[in-house]
Write a protein that holds these residues in place. Structure first.
Motif, PDB file in Angstrom:
ATOM      1  N   LEU A 104      -6.869  -1.394  -9.970  1.00  0.00           N
ATOM      2  CA  LEU A 104      -5.541  -0.143  -9.891  1.00  0.00           C
ATOM      3  C   LEU A 104      -5.070   0.064 -11.378  1.00  0.00           C
ATOM      4  O   LEU A 104      -5.867  -0.703 -12.294  1.00  0.00           O
ATOM      5  N   LYS A 105      -4.928   0.874 -11.341  1.00  0.00           N
ATOM      6  CA  LYS A 105      -4.536   1.564 -12.690  1.00  0.00           C
ATOM      7  C   LYS A 105      -3.104   1.742 -13.189  1.00  0.00           C
ATOM      8  O   LYS A 105      -1.715   1.603 -11.710  1.00  0.00           O
ATOM      9  N   HIS A 165      10.727  -1.840  -6.968  1.00  0.00           N
ATOM     10  CA  HIS A 165      10.482  -2.720  -5.716  1.00  0.00           C
ATOM     11  C   HIS A 165      10.054  -3.709  -5.922  1.00  0.00           C
ATOM     12  O   HIS A 165      10.494  -4.441  -4.959  1.00  0.00           O
ATOM     13  N   GLY A 218      -0.923   9.339 -11.958  1.00  0.00           N
ATOM     14  CA  GLY A 218      -1.027   8.827 -10.827  1.00  0.00           C
ATOM     15  C   GLY A 218      -1.321   7.135 -10.629  1.00  0.00           C
ATOM     16  O   GLY A 218      -2.258   6.056 -10.667  1.00  0.00           O
ATOM     17  N   ASP A 271      -0.715   3.400 -10.005  1.00  0.00           N
ATOM     18  CA  ASP A 271      -0.969   2.549  -9.238  1.00  0.00           C
ATOM     19  C   ASP A 271       0.653   1.214  -8.961  1.00  0.00           C
ATOM     20  O   ASP A 271       1.311   1.199  -8.563  1.00  0.00           O
ATOM     21  N   VAL A 272       0.683   1.175 -10.061  1.00  0.00           N
ATOM     22  CA  VAL A 272       1.477   0.525 -10.867  1.00  0.00           C
ATOM     23  C   VAL A 272       2.129   0.715 -12.101  1.00  0.00           C
ATOM     24  O   VAL A 272       1.201   0.461 -13.283  1.00  0.00           O
ATOM     25  N   GLU A 310       0.577  -1.223  -0.184  1.00  0.00           N
ATOM     26  CA  GLU A 310       0.037  -0.172  -0.001  1.00  0.00           C
ATOM     27  C   GLU A 310       0.442   1.313  -0.211  1.00  0.00           C
ATOM     28  O   GLU A 310       0.138   2.264  -1.498  1.00  0.00           O
ATOM     29  N   ASN A 311       1.968   1.155   0.788  1.00  0.00           N
ATOM     30  CA  ASN A 311       2.857   2.131   1.211  1.00  0.00           C
ATOM     31  C   ASN A 311       3.782   2.591  -0.355  1.00  0.00           C
ATOM     32  O   ASN A 311       4.529   3.801  -0.416  1.00  0.00           O
ATOM     33  N   LYS A 312       3.131   2.006  -1.127  1.00  0.00           N
ATOM     34  CA  LYS A 312       4.221   1.795  -2.933  1.00  0.00           C
ATOM     35  C   LYS A 312       3.435   2.638  -4.242  1.00  0.00           C
ATOM     36  O   LYS A 312       2.550   1.702  -4.418  1.00  0.00           O
ATOM     37  N   LYS A 313       3.754   3.917  -3.755  1.00  0.00           N
ATOM     38  CA  LYS A 313       2.634   4.004  -5.326  1.00  0.00           C
ATOM     39  C   LYS A 313       3.931   5.385  -5.934  1.00  0.00           C
ATOM     40  O   LYS A 313       4.543   6.135  -6.035  1.00  0.00           O
ATOM     41  N   PRO A 314       3.936   4.758  -7.957  1.00  0.00           N
ATOM     42  CA  PRO A 314       3.465   3.475  -8.202  1.00  0.00           C
ATOM     43  C   PRO A 314       4.474   2.646  -7.641  1.00  0.00           C
ATOM     44  O   PRO A 314       5.637   2.716  -7.326  1.00  0.00           O
ATOM     45  N   TYR A 315       3.881   1.592  -7.982  1.00  0.00           N
ATOM     46  CA  TYR A 315       4.692   0.335  -7.921  1.00  0.00           C
ATOM     47  C   TYR A 315       4.957  -0.272  -8.635  1.00  0.00           C
ATOM     48  O   TYR A 315       4.735  -0.381  -9.933  1.00  0.00           O
TER      49      TYR A 315
END
Length: 317
Positions: free
Chosen positions: A145-146, A236, A198, A200-201, A112-117
């Motif tokens: 997720l984006k 990551h 923005g 997520d991945v 949850e704490n990595k954006k973007p992963y």
């Protein structure tokens, strides 16, 4: 020893059972020959079992550990029947794998704490790397997720085009340049775009050439360094994709790639088309790198999160 409780949905479990069918049939036809005419597990049965596990691509070191565990069971119970061997195998392999924290996942998740992963995908050509990226993008998108893809395998035009096909199919944005472009430049643009959108991945495809390990190492190091200009702790996860149908060759590729770059997770593909599914057990045990995903079919949903208990349960069902 009750390792086995229902984790997967019925549908997911059926896909896994079907994907491991060839491996299972091959293993059990060998096993039934090994115990034919035997009523109890003796040295002969154990010798035959050792041979079967090695020929099923479980790997020598892992096989020896499994045999040792079964020998301990036999020593405790002198009259262990051959009809119980399947159950014992299932328990001892699950027990062996449970000693590591590998294969405990049950669903496609990201921290949850990595954006973007940022996920960088490596592996030799032909192992199913691009397909794995496409299927992963689909799974993450389903979770809401984006996702943004980066075509940094600029060594082959086909690799860029193939990733484009998956991006269109899954309906996610892709960052690409011409064949022969600097892969690090593509990775930089992809992360920049991911941050701006923005995302997520972000999943970055890379070239899979092992014939010149020094070049590969330099290229991957450069890609990482350039990505860190945009996202300080990227990547990551460095996911190595291995073709399960190559058996022992998959072990060799894992060895070579872990020497060339830091690999943090593994995906083992094409298990449905082979009798070499035992390779997943060996790789899980031998490399202290988690097997995160397994490919058990052609369909877009046939990439599964690797769960060791469900896997062993399906393999020895």
């Amino acid at each position: 020893m009750s390792f086995f409780k229902k984790i997967f949905s019925k549908e997911k479990k059926e896909t896994l059972d079907k994907g491991l069918e060839k491996s299972k049939e091959s293993f059990f036809s060998k096993l039934s020959k090994a115990v034919a005419g035997k009523s109890k597990v003796d040295d002969d049965v154990l010798d035959n079992l050792e041979e079967i596990l090695v020929s099923s691509d479980v790997g020598v070191n892992t096989t020896l550990k499994i045999i040792e565990r079964i020998e301990e069971r036999v020593a405790k119970d002198k009259y262990l029947g051959t009809e119980e061997l399947n159950k014992i195998l299932r328990e001892e392999i699950a027990g062996l794998l449970s000693e590591t924290n590998i294969g405990d996942e049950t669903d496609f998740t990201i921290p949850e704490n990595k954006k973007p992963y940022v996920l960088m995908v490596v592996g030799v050509n032909g192992v199913g790397k691009t397909t794995t990226i496409g299927k992963l993008a689909s799974q993450f998108k389903k979770k809401g997720l984006k996702v943004v893809l980066g075509a940094a395998d600029t060594f082959r035009a086909a690799a860029i085009d193939q990733l484009q096909v998956w991006a269109d199919r899954v309906d996610v944005p892709i960052i690409r340049q011409e064949m022969g472009s600097d892969p690090a430049s593509v990775a930089f643009d992809t992360l920049q775009s991911g941050v701006n959108q923005g995302a997520d991945v972000v999943i970055i495809d890379t070239a899979g050439r092992l014939h010149n390990k020094v070049n590969l190492m330099n290229e991957l190091t450069k890609i990482k360094r350039v990505m860190q200009k945009v996202v300080g702790d990227a990547p990551h996860d460095v996911l190595l994709v291995l073709d399960g149908s190559t058996g022992q060759n998959a072990f060799e590729q894992a060895k070579q790639f872990t020497k060339a770059t830091e690999v943090t997770s593994l995906a083992v593909t094409k298990l449905d088309g082979t009798a070499k599914g035992g390779v997943v057990i060996g790789i899980s045990d031998q490399f202290q790198i988690p097997v995160k995903y397994i490919g058990v079919g052609e369909g877009i949903d046939d990439l599964q999160v690797f769960n060791k208990y469900e896997f062993v349960d399906s393999f020895f069902k």
